[in-house]
Design a protein around this motif. Structure first.
Motif, PDB file in Angstrom:
ATOM      1  N   ARG A   1       0.799  -1.344  -0.165  1.00 31.80           N
ATOM      2  CA  ARG A   1      -0.059  -0.011  -0.028  1.00 31.80           C
ATOM      3  C   ARG A   1       0.916   1.278  -0.086  1.00 31.80           C
ATOM      4  O   ARG A   1       0.555   2.327  -0.520  1.00 31.80           O
ATOM      5  CB  ARG A   1      -0.873   0.001   1.195  1.00 31.80           C
ATOM      6  CG  ARG A   1      -2.176  -0.956   1.045  1.00 31.80           C
ATOM      7  CD  ARG A   1      -3.057  -1.103   2.338  1.00 31.80           C
ATOM      8  NE  ARG A   1      -4.065  -1.941   2.071  1.00 31.80           N
ATOM      9  CZ  ARG A   1      -4.725  -2.420   3.155  1.00 31.80           C
ATOM     10  NH1 ARG A   1      -4.624  -2.009   4.273  1.00 31.80           N
ATOM     11  NH2 ARG A   1      -5.668  -3.412   2.802  1.00 31.80           N
ATOM     12  N   LYS A   2       2.092   1.164   0.654  1.00 34.32           N
ATOM     13  CA  LYS A   2       2.894   2.467   0.745  1.00 34.32           C
ATOM     14  C   LYS A   2       3.565   2.512  -0.585  1.00 34.32           C
ATOM     15  O   LYS A   2       3.779   3.691  -1.348  1.00 34.32           O
ATOM     16  CB  LYS A   2       3.932   2.103   1.857  1.00 34.32           C
ATOM     17  CG  LYS A   2       3.458   2.336   3.288  1.00 34.32           C
ATOM     18  CD  LYS A   2       4.673   2.043   4.080  1.00 34.32           C
ATOM     19  CE  LYS A   2       3.975   2.209   5.803  1.00 34.32           C
ATOM     20  NZ  LYS A   2       5.241   1.862   6.698  1.00 34.32           N
ATOM     21  N   ALA A   3       3.951   1.591  -1.130  1.00 33.39           N
ATOM     22  CA  ALA A   3       4.575   1.516  -2.442  1.00 33.39           C
ATOM     23  C   ALA A   3       3.661   2.041  -3.657  1.00 33.39           C
ATOM     24  O   ALA A   3       4.000   2.853  -4.393  1.00 33.39           O
ATOM     25  CB  ALA A   3       5.173   0.197  -2.871  1.00 33.39           C
ATOM     26  N   ARG A   4       2.385   1.727  -3.263  1.00 34.77           N
ATOM     27  CA  ARG A   4       1.222   2.133  -4.246  1.00 34.77           C
ATOM     28  C   ARG A   4       1.066   3.683  -4.156  1.00 34.77           C
ATOM     29  O   ARG A   4       0.865   4.220  -5.092  1.00 34.77           O
ATOM     30  CB  ARG A   4      -0.064   1.276  -4.256  1.00 34.77           C
ATOM     31  CG  ARG A   4      -1.114   1.609  -5.252  1.00 34.77           C
ATOM     32  CD  ARG A   4      -2.413   1.666  -4.570  1.00 34.77           C
ATOM     33  NE  ARG A   4      -2.561   3.092  -3.880  1.00 34.77           N
ATOM     34  CZ  ARG A   4      -3.039   4.233  -4.586  1.00 34.77           C
ATOM     35  NH1 ARG A   4      -3.000   4.668  -5.690  1.00 34.77           N
ATOM     36  NH2 ARG A   4      -3.285   5.175  -3.721  1.00 34.77           N
ATOM     37  N   SER A   5       1.096   4.006  -3.160  1.00 35.78           N
ATOM     38  CA  SER A   5       1.030   5.645  -2.670  1.00 35.78           C
ATOM     39  C   SER A   5       1.993   6.476  -3.296  1.00 35.78           C
ATOM     40  O   SER A   5       1.681   7.505  -3.961  1.00 35.78           O
ATOM     41  CB  SER A   5       0.819   5.976  -1.215  1.00 35.78           C
ATOM     42  OG  SER A   5      -0.315   5.211  -0.608  1.00 35.78           O
ATOM     43  N   ILE A   6       3.221   5.600  -3.181  1.00 33.58           N
ATOM     44  CA  ILE A   6       4.370   6.385  -3.994  1.00 33.58           C
ATOM     45  C   ILE A   6       4.257   6.400  -5.232  1.00 33.58           C
ATOM     46  O   ILE A   6       4.644   7.363  -5.998  1.00 33.58           O
ATOM     47  CB  ILE A   6       5.815   5.840  -3.560  1.00 33.58           C
ATOM     48  CG1 ILE A   6       5.986   6.183  -1.821  1.00 33.58           C
ATOM     49  CG2 ILE A   6       7.132   6.163  -4.187  1.00 33.58           C
ATOM     50  CD1 ILE A   6       7.122   5.361  -1.361  1.00 33.58           C
ATOM     51  N   ALA A   7       3.984   5.459  -6.017  1.00 35.40           N
ATOM     52  CA  ALA A   7       3.636   5.332  -7.382  1.00 35.40           C
ATOM     53  C   ALA A   7       2.703   6.150  -7.666  1.00 35.40           C
ATOM     54  O   ALA A   7       2.688   6.819  -9.116  1.00 35.40           O
ATOM     55  CB  ALA A   7       3.464   3.702  -7.794  1.00 35.40           C
ATOM     56  N   ALA A   8       1.533   6.305  -6.932  1.00 36.44           N
ATOM     57  CA  ALA A   8       0.407   6.972  -7.460  1.00 36.44           C
ATOM     58  C   ALA A   8       0.747   8.589  -7.559  1.00 36.44           C
ATOM     59  O   ALA A   8       0.217   9.220  -8.314  1.00 36.44           O
ATOM     60  CB  ALA A   8      -0.705   7.060  -6.580  1.00 36.44           C
ATOM     61  N   GLU A   9       1.752   9.122  -6.469  1.00 38.90           N
ATOM     62  CA  GLU A   9       2.240  10.449  -6.435  1.00 38.90           C
ATOM     63  C   GLU A   9       3.204  10.622  -7.877  1.00 38.90           C
ATOM     64  O   GLU A   9       2.856  11.694  -8.452  1.00 38.90           O
ATOM     65  CB  GLU A   9       3.148  10.649  -5.181  1.00 38.90           C
ATOM     66  CG  GLU A   9       2.240  10.762  -4.241  1.00 38.90           C
ATOM     67  CD  GLU A   9       3.208  10.721  -3.005  1.00 38.90           C
ATOM     68  OE1 GLU A   9       4.506  10.863  -3.068  1.00 38.90           O
ATOM     69  OE2 GLU A   9       2.868  10.735  -1.549  1.00 38.90           O
ATOM     70  N   LEU A  10       3.859   9.594  -8.201  1.00 38.68           N
ATOM     71  CA  LEU A  10       4.515   9.860  -9.447  1.00 38.68           C
ATOM     72  C   LEU A  10       3.705  10.053 -10.759  1.00 38.68           C
ATOM     73  O   LEU A  10       3.934  10.647 -11.635  1.00 38.68           O
ATOM     74  CB  LEU A  10       5.730   8.691  -9.635  1.00 38.68           C
ATOM     75  CG  LEU A  10       6.813   8.401  -8.651  1.00 38.68           C
ATOM     76  CD1 LEU A  10       7.468   7.047  -8.941  1.00 38.68           C
ATOM     77  CD2 LEU A  10       7.619   9.609  -8.790  1.00 38.68           C
ATOM     78  N   VAL A  11       2.822   9.054 -10.834  1.00 32.23           N
ATOM     79  CA  VAL A  11       1.618   9.279 -11.817  1.00 32.23           C
ATOM     80  C   VAL A  11       0.915  10.485 -11.785  1.00 32.23           C
ATOM     81  O   VAL A  11       0.836  11.204 -12.979  1.00 32.23           O
ATOM     82  CB  VAL A  11       0.738   7.928 -11.804  1.00 32.23           C
ATOM     83  CG1 VAL A  11      -0.450   8.144 -12.604  1.00 32.23           C
ATOM     84  CG2 VAL A  11       1.350   6.803 -12.072  1.00 32.23           C
TER      85      VAL A  11
END
Length: 149
Positions: free
Chosen positions: A65-75
């Motif tokens: 979930r943390k990694a998804r949040s970071i990836a979502a910020e990049l997107v």
């Protein structure tokens, strides 16, 4: 549907691969062989994309979930997460190429290639009485690594 750890552990392979969805486009893909992979679906530049975060249980639910949040910020910033990951890897490699040992190795190789082979006979003759004088490049590299910086 929010996932629970017990549900993830008990997910068994089936005839076709299937998804266990969490939230915000994060899901666990269970393959036919039983491999469980965290994935994140996103849309960027009008194209549907998938970013693989890691394997379960190596990457826990909370970490995914943390990694998804970071990836979502990049997107959200218009950056593909995989491209960002590769750029970070290249920067790390470039940083480590500019350390002392590669510079020393390049210098030694340049010196050795300019020498004639007559020194090799002298090295063989004196290596028995002076073994430390003729340390290999690997020994030199090891001693550099052990030296406190």
């Amino acid at each position: 549907m929010k996932l629970a750890y017990s549900l993830l552990l008990n997910a068994k392979p089936q005839a076709k691969r299937y998804k266990l969805s969490d939230r915000d486009s994060l899901y666990l893909l269970v393959s036919v062989t039983g491999t469980k992979t965290w994935r994140f679906d996103y849309r960027l530049d009008g194209k549907a994309c998938t970013y693989t975060l890691g394997r379960f249980p190596d990457l826990s639910l909370l970490d995914a979930r943390k990694a998804r949040s970071i990836a979502a910020e990049l997107v959200a910033a218009g950056i593909h997460p995989k491209a960002h990951e590769k750029q970070c890897q290249h920067e790390t490699i470039a940083h480590h190429k500019n350390t002392l040992w590669p510079v020393c190795e390049e210098w030694l190789n340049a010196r050795i290639s300019n020498m004639d082979n007559s020194w090799r006979a002298d090295e063989n003759a004196t290596s028995a009485c002076c073994p430390t004088q003729h340390a290999s490049n690997r020994d030199f590299e090891r001693s550099l690594r052990d030296y406190p910086s």
